[in-house]
Scaffold this motif. Sequence first.
Motif, PDB file in Angstrom:
ATOM      1  N   ALA A 118      36.787  19.236  -8.059  1.00  0.00           N
ATOM      2  CA  ALA A 118      35.757  19.004  -9.083  1.00  0.00           C
ATOM      3  C   ALA A 118      34.626  18.395  -8.736  1.00  0.00           C
ATOM      4  CB  ALA A 118      36.199  18.119 -10.137  1.00  0.00           C
ATOM      5  N   MET A 119      34.513  17.501  -7.719  1.00  0.00           N
ATOM      6  CA  MET A 119      33.354  16.935  -7.192  1.00  0.00           C
ATOM      7  C   MET A 119      32.567  17.962  -6.336  1.00  0.00           C
ATOM      8  SD  MET A 119      32.642  13.869  -8.004  1.00  0.00           S
ATOM      9  CE  MET A 119      31.434  13.050  -6.970  1.00  0.00           C
ATOM     10  N   GLY A 120      33.474  18.500  -5.636  1.00  0.00           N
ATOM     11  CA  GLY A 120      32.633  19.723  -4.577  1.00  0.00           C
ATOM     12  C   GLY A 120      31.903  20.876  -5.527  1.00  0.00           C
ATOM     13  N   LYS A 121      32.429  21.184  -6.655  1.00  0.00           N
ATOM     14  CA  LYS A 121      31.890  22.096  -7.656  1.00  0.00           C
ATOM     15  C   LYS A 121      30.808  21.357  -8.399  1.00  0.00           C
ATOM     16  CE  LYS A 121      35.917  24.897  -8.308  1.00  0.00           C
ATOM     17  NZ  LYS A 121      36.325  25.982  -8.851  1.00  0.00           N
ATOM     18  N   ALA A 122      30.784  20.379  -8.526  1.00  0.00           N
ATOM     19  CA  ALA A 122      30.053  19.768  -9.426  1.00  0.00           C
ATOM     20  C   ALA A 122      28.525  18.866  -8.884  1.00  0.00           C
ATOM     21  CB  ALA A 122      30.549  18.847 -10.655  1.00  0.00           C
ATOM     22  N   ASP A 123      29.130  18.342  -7.852  1.00  0.00           N
ATOM     23  CA  ASP A 123      28.094  17.356  -7.071  1.00  0.00           C
ATOM     24  C   ASP A 123      27.215  18.083  -6.280  1.00  0.00           C
ATOM     25  OD1 ASP A 123      26.614  15.186  -6.276  1.00  0.00           O
ATOM     26  OD2 ASP A 123      28.137  14.573  -4.647  1.00  0.00           O
ATOM     27  N   VAL A 124      26.227  18.903  -6.770  1.00  0.00           N
ATOM     28  CA  VAL A 124      25.260  19.784  -6.139  1.00  0.00           C
ATOM     29  C   VAL A 124      24.366  19.278  -5.273  1.00  0.00           C
ATOM     30  CG1 VAL A 124      25.745  21.684  -7.908  1.00  0.00           C
ATOM     31  CG2 VAL A 124      23.859  20.114  -8.206  1.00  0.00           C
ATOM     32  N   ASP A 125      24.005  18.030  -5.440  1.00  0.00           N
ATOM     33  CA  ASP A 125      23.176  17.300  -4.643  1.00  0.00           C
ATOM     34  C   ASP A 125      23.530  16.530  -3.588  1.00  0.00           C
ATOM     35  OD1 ASP A 125      23.823  14.912  -6.061  1.00  0.00           O
ATOM     36  OD2 ASP A 125      21.884  14.410  -6.927  1.00  0.00           O
ATOM     37  N   GLY A 126      24.918  16.592  -3.549  1.00  0.00           N
ATOM     38  CA  GLY A 126      25.570  15.832  -2.355  1.00  0.00           C
ATOM     39  C   GLY A 126      25.466  14.246  -2.566  1.00  0.00           C
ATOM     40  N   SER A 127      25.408  13.634  -3.896  1.00  0.00           N
ATOM     41  CA  SER A 127      25.155  12.279  -3.859  1.00  0.00           C
ATOM     42  C   SER A 127      26.402  11.336  -3.885  1.00  0.00           C
ATOM     43  CB  SER A 127      24.109  11.986  -4.951  1.00  0.00           C
ATOM     44  OG  SER A 127      25.046  12.073  -6.297  1.00  0.00           O
ATOM     45  N   GLY A 128      27.484  12.048  -4.129  1.00  0.00           N
ATOM     46  CA  GLY A 128      28.749  11.629  -4.232  1.00  0.00           C
ATOM     47  C   GLY A 128      29.103  11.164  -5.695  1.00  0.00           C
ATOM     48  N   TYR A 129      27.994  11.504  -6.666  1.00  0.00           N
ATOM     49  CA  TYR A 129      28.205  11.314  -8.016  1.00  0.00           C
ATOM     50  C   TYR A 129      27.964  12.504  -8.758  1.00  0.00           C
ATOM     51  CZ  TYR A 129      28.225   6.396  -6.505  1.00  0.00           C
ATOM     52  OH  TYR A 129      28.507   5.176  -6.028  1.00  0.00           O
ATOM     53  N   ILE A 130      28.444  12.540  -9.922  1.00  0.00           N
ATOM     54  CA  ILE A 130      27.999  13.629 -10.950  1.00  0.00           C
ATOM     55  C   ILE A 130      27.253  12.753 -12.049  1.00  0.00           C
ATOM     56  CG2 ILE A 130      28.953  15.121 -12.745  1.00  0.00           C
ATOM     57  CD1 ILE A 130      31.519  15.009 -11.228  1.00  0.00           C
ATOM     58  N   ASP A 131      25.933  13.268 -12.063  1.00  0.00           N
ATOM     59  CA  ASP A 131      24.996  12.917 -13.000  1.00  0.00           C
ATOM     60  C   ASP A 131      24.699  13.622 -14.253  1.00  0.00           C
ATOM     61  OD1 ASP A 131      23.175  14.521 -12.472  1.00  0.00           O
ATOM     62  OD2 ASP A 131      22.286  13.419 -10.805  1.00  0.00           O
ATOM     63  N   GLU A 132      23.959  13.135 -15.117  1.00  0.00           N
ATOM     64  CA  GLU A 132      23.853  13.998 -16.417  1.00  0.00           C
ATOM     65  C   GLU A 132      23.370  15.568 -16.087  1.00  0.00           C
ATOM     66  OE1 GLU A 132      23.657  14.849 -20.521  1.00  0.00           O
ATOM     67  OE2 GLU A 132      24.323  13.056 -19.584  1.00  0.00           O
ATOM     68  N   ASP A 133      22.700  15.706 -15.350  1.00  0.00           N
ATOM     69  CA  ASP A 133      22.285  17.118 -14.910  1.00  0.00           C
ATOM     70  C   ASP A 133      23.280  18.086 -14.461  1.00  0.00           C
ATOM     71  OD1 ASP A 133      19.771  16.600 -15.741  1.00  0.00           O
ATOM     72  OD2 ASP A 133      19.003  15.993 -13.799  1.00  0.00           O
ATOM     73  N   GLU A 134      24.366  17.241 -13.813  1.00  0.00           N
ATOM     74  CA  GLU A 134      25.472  17.957 -12.974  1.00  0.00           C
ATOM     75  C   GLU A 134      26.773  18.015 -13.780  1.00  0.00           C
ATOM     76  OE1 GLU A 134      24.606  16.956  -8.466  1.00  0.00           O
ATOM     77  OE2 GLU A 134      25.661  15.177  -9.461  1.00  0.00           O
ATOM     78  N   ILE A 135      26.975  17.529 -15.042  1.00  0.00           N
ATOM     79  CA  ILE A 135      28.092  17.595 -15.823  1.00  0.00           C
ATOM     80  C   ILE A 135      28.364  18.981 -16.261  1.00  0.00           C
ATOM     81  CG2 ILE A 135      28.965  16.846 -18.006  1.00  0.00           C
ATOM     82  CD1 ILE A 135      27.797  14.043 -17.804  1.00  0.00           C
ATOM     83  N   ASN A 136      27.364  19.590 -16.370  1.00  0.00           N
ATOM     84  CA  ASN A 136      27.600  21.179 -16.830  1.00  0.00           C
ATOM     85  C   ASN A 136      28.318  21.806 -15.917  1.00  0.00           C
ATOM     86  OD1 ASN A 136      26.471  20.860 -19.315  1.00  0.00           O
ATOM     87  ND2 ASN A 136      24.293  21.180 -18.633  1.00  0.00           N
ATOM     88  N   TYR A 137      28.417  21.546 -14.553  1.00  0.00           N
ATOM     89  CA  TYR A 137      28.903  22.191 -13.565  1.00  0.00           C
ATOM     90  C   TYR A 137      30.528  21.951 -13.605  1.00  0.00           C
ATOM     91  CZ  TYR A 137      24.601  23.298 -11.137  1.00  0.00           C
ATOM     92  OH  TYR A 137      23.241  23.613 -11.144  1.00  0.00           O
ATOM     93  N   LEU A 138      30.879  20.755 -14.274  1.00  0.00           N
ATOM     94  CA  LEU A 138      32.237  20.575 -14.459  1.00  0.00           C
ATOM     95  C   LEU A 138      32.824  21.307 -15.698  1.00  0.00           C
ATOM     96  CD1 LEU A 138      32.534  16.547 -14.203  1.00  0.00           C
ATOM     97  CD2 LEU A 138      33.406  18.355 -12.857  1.00  0.00           C
ATOM     98  N   LEU A 139      32.274  22.062 -16.337  1.00  0.00           N
ATOM     99  CA  LEU A 139      32.718  22.656 -17.647  1.00  0.00           C
ATOM    100  C   LEU A 139      33.743  23.621 -17.161  1.00  0.00           C
ATOM    101  CD1 LEU A 139      29.733  22.838 -20.019  1.00  0.00           C
ATOM    102  CD2 LEU A 139      31.611  21.508 -20.105  1.00  0.00           C
TER     103      LEU A 139
END
Length: 102
Positions: A69-90
């Motif tokens: 899931a992190m690989g799919k959602a953490d598009v900026d590679g920060s190691g975190y899923i932020d508000e802008d990346e949560i949609n990638y988790l859907l």
Amino acid sequence: MLSGSIFGFGGGDKSRAGNEGKTQISVDEFKKWLMKFDQNKDGRISRSELRDAIKSRGARFTWWRSGCAMGKADVDGSGYIDEDEINYLLRFAKEKLRFEIL
């Protein structure tokens, strides 16, 4: 069929059990649910926090799934899923966590 309250939904939440035992939930409800696992309240989801969320769904192999899931959602590679990346988790939530996103 799964009940929404089993996974921390219910009460004021509008989630409900849907087809094939999936929990029906809106995008906003999904985001609120996910942020319940933001243990340090920094507004981001770490891999360990995501693992806790996945574990709450009764999934097995939570460390592996959280990595996927992190690989799919953490598009900026920060190691975190932020508000802008949560949609990638859907998509992951639909496919692997038995959510039906409305």
